[in-house]
Each structure stands twice: as structure tokens, then as C-alpha cells.
Write a protein that holds these residues in place. Sequence first.
Motif, PDB file in Angstrom:
ATOM      1  N   LYS A 151       0.826  -1.209   0.000  1.00 29.72           N
ATOM      2  CA  LYS A 151       0.000   0.000   0.000  1.00 29.72           C
ATOM      3  C   LYS A 151       0.859   1.257   0.000  1.00 29.72           C
ATOM      4  CE  LYS A 151      -4.021  -2.235   2.027  1.00 29.72           C
ATOM      5  NZ  LYS A 151      -4.960  -2.346   3.159  1.00 29.72           N
ATOM      6  N   TYR A 152       2.064   1.157   0.550  1.00 30.67           N
ATOM      7  CA  TYR A 152       3.017   2.252   0.456  1.00 30.67           C
ATOM      8  C   TYR A 152       3.320   2.571  -1.006  1.00 30.67           C
ATOM      9  CZ  TYR A 152       5.006   3.776   4.935  1.00 30.67           C
ATOM     10  OH  TYR A 152       5.222   4.382   6.136  1.00 30.67           O
ATOM     11  N   ASP A 153       3.488   1.512  -1.814  1.00 30.64           N
ATOM     12  CA  ASP A 153       3.740   1.698  -3.241  1.00 30.64           C
ATOM     13  C   ASP A 153       2.598   2.472  -3.892  1.00 30.64           C
ATOM     14  OD1 ASP A 153       6.044   0.279  -2.910  1.00 30.64           O
ATOM     15  OD2 ASP A 153       5.276  -1.590  -3.753  1.00 30.64           O
ATOM     16  N   ALA A 154       1.372   2.092  -3.554  1.00 30.23           N
ATOM     17  CA  ALA A 154       0.200   2.768  -4.126  1.00 30.23           C
ATOM     18  C   ALA A 154       0.139   4.220  -3.674  1.00 30.23           C
ATOM     19  CB  ALA A 154      -1.075   2.028  -3.715  1.00 30.23           C
ATOM     20  N   LYS A 158      -8.460  11.569  -2.683  1.00 31.29           N
ATOM     21  CA  LYS A 158      -7.853  10.316  -3.137  1.00 31.29           C
ATOM     22  C   LYS A 158      -6.607   9.987  -2.316  1.00 31.29           C
ATOM     23  CE  LYS A 158      -5.536   9.951  -7.073  1.00 31.29           C
ATOM     24  NZ  LYS A 158      -5.200   9.911  -8.507  1.00 31.29           N
ATOM     25  N   PHE A 159      -5.782  11.010  -2.067  1.00 28.67           N
ATOM     26  CA  PHE A 159      -4.586  10.807  -1.253  1.00 28.67           C
ATOM     27  C   PHE A 159      -4.979  10.458   0.183  1.00 28.67           C
ATOM     28  CE2 PHE A 159      -1.394  12.359   1.720  1.00 28.67           C
ATOM     29  CZ  PHE A 159      -0.260  11.720   1.248  1.00 28.67           C
ATOM     30  N   GLY A 160      -6.006  11.136   0.699  1.00 25.50           N
ATOM     31  CA  GLY A 160      -6.462  10.882   2.064  1.00 25.50           C
ATOM     32  C   GLY A 160      -6.912   9.455   2.267  1.00 25.50           C
ATOM     33  N   VAL A 161      -7.627   8.907   1.272  1.00 25.43           N
ATOM     34  CA  VAL A 161      -8.090   7.516   1.345  1.00 25.43           C
ATOM     35  C   VAL A 161      -6.900   6.563   1.378  1.00 25.43           C
ATOM     36  CG1 VAL A 161      -9.279   5.696   0.073  1.00 25.43           C
ATOM     37  CG2 VAL A 161     -10.329   7.955   0.274  1.00 25.43           C
ATOM     38  N   ALA A 162      -5.907   6.815   0.502  1.00 24.01           N
ATOM     39  CA  ALA A 162      -4.722   5.951   0.453  1.00 24.01           C
ATOM     40  C   ALA A 162      -3.930   6.042   1.756  1.00 24.01           C
ATOM     41  CB  ALA A 162      -3.836   6.338  -0.727  1.00 24.01           C
ATOM     42  N   ALA A 163      -3.792   7.276   2.298  1.00 22.02           N
ATOM     43  CA  ALA A 163      -3.039   7.468   3.544  1.00 22.02           C
ATOM     44  C   ALA A 163      -3.744   6.795   4.724  1.00 22.02           C
ATOM     45  CB  ALA A 163      -2.857   8.963   3.816  1.00 22.02           C
ATOM     46  N   GLU A 164      -5.081   6.902   4.759  1.00 19.31           N
ATOM     47  CA  GLU A 164      -5.840   6.271   5.843  1.00 19.31           C
ATOM     48  C   GLU A 164      -5.756   4.748   5.764  1.00 19.31           C
ATOM     49  OE1 GLU A 164      -9.774   7.803   5.606  1.00 19.31           O
ATOM     50  OE2 GLU A 164      -9.189   9.838   6.196  1.00 19.31           O
ATOM     51  N   ASP A 165      -5.688   4.227   4.537  1.00 22.73           N
ATOM     52  CA  ASP A 165      -5.566   2.781   4.350  1.00 22.73           C
ATOM     53  C   ASP A 165      -4.241   2.285   4.927  1.00 22.73           C
ATOM     54  OD1 ASP A 165      -6.514   0.360   3.570  1.00 22.73           O
ATOM     55  OD2 ASP A 165      -5.931   0.552   1.465  1.00 22.73           O
TER      56      ASP A 165
END
Length: 582
Positions: free
Chosen positions: A188-191, A218-225
Amino acid sequence: MLKVLAKSIREYKKPSLLAPVLVSGEVVMECIIPFLIANLVNEIKAGCSMNVIVQYGLTLVIMAGLSLAFGALAGSACATASCGFARNLRKDMFYKIQDYSFENIDKFSVSSLVTRLTTDVTNVQNAYMMLVRTAIRCPLMLIFAFCMAFYMGGKLAFIFLLVIPILAIGLILVISRAMPLFRKVFKKYDALNNSVQENIKGMRVVKSYVREDYEKKKFGVAAEDVQADFTRAERILAFNAPLMQFCVYSVMVFVMSYGSYAVITSRGLELDVGQMSAMLTYSFQILMSLMMLSMVFVMITMATESAQRIVEVLSEESSLHNPENPVMEVADGSIDFDGVSFKYSKTASRMSLSNVDLHIRSGEVIGVIGGTGSSKSTLIQLISRLYDATEGTVKVGGVDVRKYDLEVLRNQVAVVLQKNVLFSGTIKENLRWGNPDATDAEMEEACRLAQADEFIRQFPAGYDTYIEQGGSNVSGGQKQRLCIARALLKKPKILILDDSTSAVDTRTDALIRQAFRQFIPETTKLIIAQRIASVQDADRIIVMDGGAVSAIGTHEELLHSSEIYREVYTSQNKAGDDDVQK
């Protein structure tokens, strides 16, 4: 995995070995000090003289000083070893990536490679630092402290044998649950990095379409994941600390309770006050070592997945190799495709190129026309051997490209790709990518041919003008002309322009093509273009459709024989006529 990583230690073997030796000295000093203090307490209790106290005091000061010196030197050696190891890892990975073929690069995303070179290397560096110091210190401290505790306290030391299995079971459960979460989180870091890279690279488009809020979400969703997975992993690891604390305090209570009872009931015969104080110190050392050892395991748990990702990069072998006895000279710029088919992946269901037969004479000007997805760029990538043909043979100068030395072949095939890239540095430094030894006169001549000399001289610093990263301070057309000049400095036998004049006006495009005909007549020139005007005066024009060659001929011949070419020509000229009427 360990064998691959160990190759990057190299010149840092000495500090890597020296750190454990120094740590051993530190541990020995720390374990002897409580023993001397216990003896001093017993001597004082027995009514010793001041001379004995002074002797013990000086000995303790010397040993404390030695322990401090060993610890400081071990820390310095450990820092040198771990930082050097990390530097070598990054260097080895970067060098390995330089040797990758396009097929290898396609396997790893750019964001993933960046994460592996940064976050993953940092995790491995921290784990290595723990291994060469803490991971050596803790087991040694456990062994020495336990031996001294058994020597001083006898049966009282067996309490540690009960505690260690409890801690080991707890640690195994924690690691087994945390490891899969760390494996997920690094992907998920890669994403997340991919999202950042894509956003920054396309910032002008984001702002043009006022999509900042969308990108933030979009960035917030990835960071929260990423945060959610890390939180779950850290919660599991957090159980380790209270388990350790429980064991530490349980042992301390037992030692103090049973030890005090033994001192009082036996009146110092079974256990003396000095021995009791030493036991408390040794129990503290043992349990602190166990806590530190658990931290080492946690760090190794995090670093194991990072290490595997690094090893994937270091173990990846390029799909393109030089032959054993490579051909070291390209005779001329002739190009032959004999029954060539190609697909980007072995598992792909269809070919990107199918049954291509082409024969281009040295010095010819060849135009390539085709719709989006017709595999024009794929065709030219096989010439410089950025990929190998899946079926058939590609020849340059009458020799199969797979028989050439890669560097020799690519030095004779200059490619100006669709996505023009300039690097941060002066114009001269960018031009010298084509020829590191190019003189000022040669650079100016190449720029005149590429119609770049005029606008360069308009800059206050001329050829010493600094180009920002990615060429952001020059226009698209200027960037294209600088890239063409850079390719010309290679003095290649084959020059390929992959839609690399799309950002210049038709007049400048015509001047560039005219200069090519006059000044580099012996160089084979392949011009991939979207507009007919860019290839209209070529010796022959190749029409691509669906990964196959649909037609070949001159402009006049194709107007009569190729429906695809005729439709493109008609639509472009009609658009031009409409513009004139407007």
C-alpha cells in the motif's frame, strides 16, 4: 535472501565485526561490576579497612570507564557499518536498475522502486544496526548475567528459566500475527507513492481542471488505508511491552521477597546482603536484555518484508543480455524485419506486432503513420533492442540485433521518444548526453540542424542556461528540439523521431527535415508522426494498423492504394481548409 544482502556489506565488514567484539567487552564489564559491588558490601559488613574500600572503588571506576569506552566505540562502529551498508544497498539497487530492460522496468512500478530505495532500505538499515549491536549484546548479557546470577544466588536464579519460555511464546504469537500486516502495508506504500508521483507530475492538469479537492480526497483515502494497517500491526506489537513489564516486575517481586526471606532466615549463610543486591542487578539486566531482544525481533519483523522487496530488485536479471562474442561495429543504417511478431508479456493473449516484414535501405527517410494503438512506437523499440522480438528477426546493418554489443548498437541508433526528457543542468550538459566529448562547435551545429540554436542564443546565458528538472522552464517545442540536437550529437547511423516534432510548428518541422536531408544524408531516418505533412516528402511511408503493416509506399502511391492513409490525409487537409475559411 541473507546471502544477497550480505554482498552489499563489502568494505564495512571490519566495523560490522568490530562492533560485536566491543559490545562483548562492554557486557563483560557490566556483568563484573555487580559482582564487585556485592563483594564490597560483604567486606564493609565484615568491617574492612579504608584501603580495601579505596581499592574496590578504583577498580569499579576503571571498569565503568572501560564499559563506557567499549560502548562508545561499539556505537561508532555500529553507525559506520549500518549507514555504509545502507549506502551500498541503494547503490547496488540503483546500478541494477540501470541494467534493466524495459520489460524488467515494466515489472516494477516507478513508485515501488522509489519505496524500495528509500523506506525499505531505511528499515533494513535500522534492523542491521540492531543486529550488529543490540542483537549481540542481548544474548551475551543474558548468558553472562544468568551465569553470574546462578553463581551468586544459586537456586534463586531458576526463576529466569520459568520466565523466558513465557516471553518466547508471547513474542512468537505477536510476530506471527504482525508479519502478514506488514507485508500488506508495504504494497500500500507503493500505491500511496504512486498517487503522490502522479499528482505532482500532472500538477498543471490538476490545476487546469480544478481537481485539487478530488486529489486530496484520493490521497487521504490511500493514507488512511496505510494508517489502518499500521495501526493494527502496532496494536499487536504493543502487547509485547506489557507482557515484558509483567515478567520484569514479577521476577523483581519474587527476588526481593524470597531473597529477603532467605537473608533473614539464614542470617546471611544461604544468601548475604551483597549477593541479594547483585541478584537484583542481574535480574534487572536479564529482563532488560529480554525486552531489548523483543524490540530486535519487532524490528526484524518489520525489516524482513523490506529485505525481501530489496532482494527482488537485486535478484532480477535483465531480460536482455550481450552475446558471448558480440559484434562491435554496425556496418550501416539498413534495417530489416523478417517475420517479426512481438508481445510485451509472455502471458499476453495477443501480439502487439504481427508478421512484420520490412526492408529499409541505409540513408532512406521513412515515415510511419498510424492511429493510436497501432504499435508505431513498439516497432521502433525493437530496432534499438529496448525489447527483443517474440518471433522473427530484427536486423541492423545486416546483423541480428541480438548479436550486437548493446552499447555499440544503441550508440548507433539514436531515438527521440514521444516523452522528451531533459535533466536538471545547463543546456550544454543536457546536449552532452549525446556525446560527452562534444565540442562547443559540434553542439552548435547539432542545434542548428534541430532549429534550436536561434532560441538558445536568445537566452541571457545562451548554451549555459540552466534547465530545471524535467525541462519545466522551456516550452514543449524547445524541449523537443533540444532532444533532437542531443540525439544528433551521437552521430548515429539510424535516427528515430517518435512523434518528436509534434510540438513545433509546420515551418520549423519542415526546416528540421530539410536539414536532415542536406547534412546527414547517409543516416537512416525514421519519422513517426500524426500529421501527414511531417512525412509527406519521405522516400517511403509505412502505414500501421492494428499492429501490422497495412501499406508501404510514397505519398502519391498511398493516396491511391491505402484507404487508411487517404482518410487521414483528407481529414487533416479538410481541417486546414476549414481553418482558412474561418
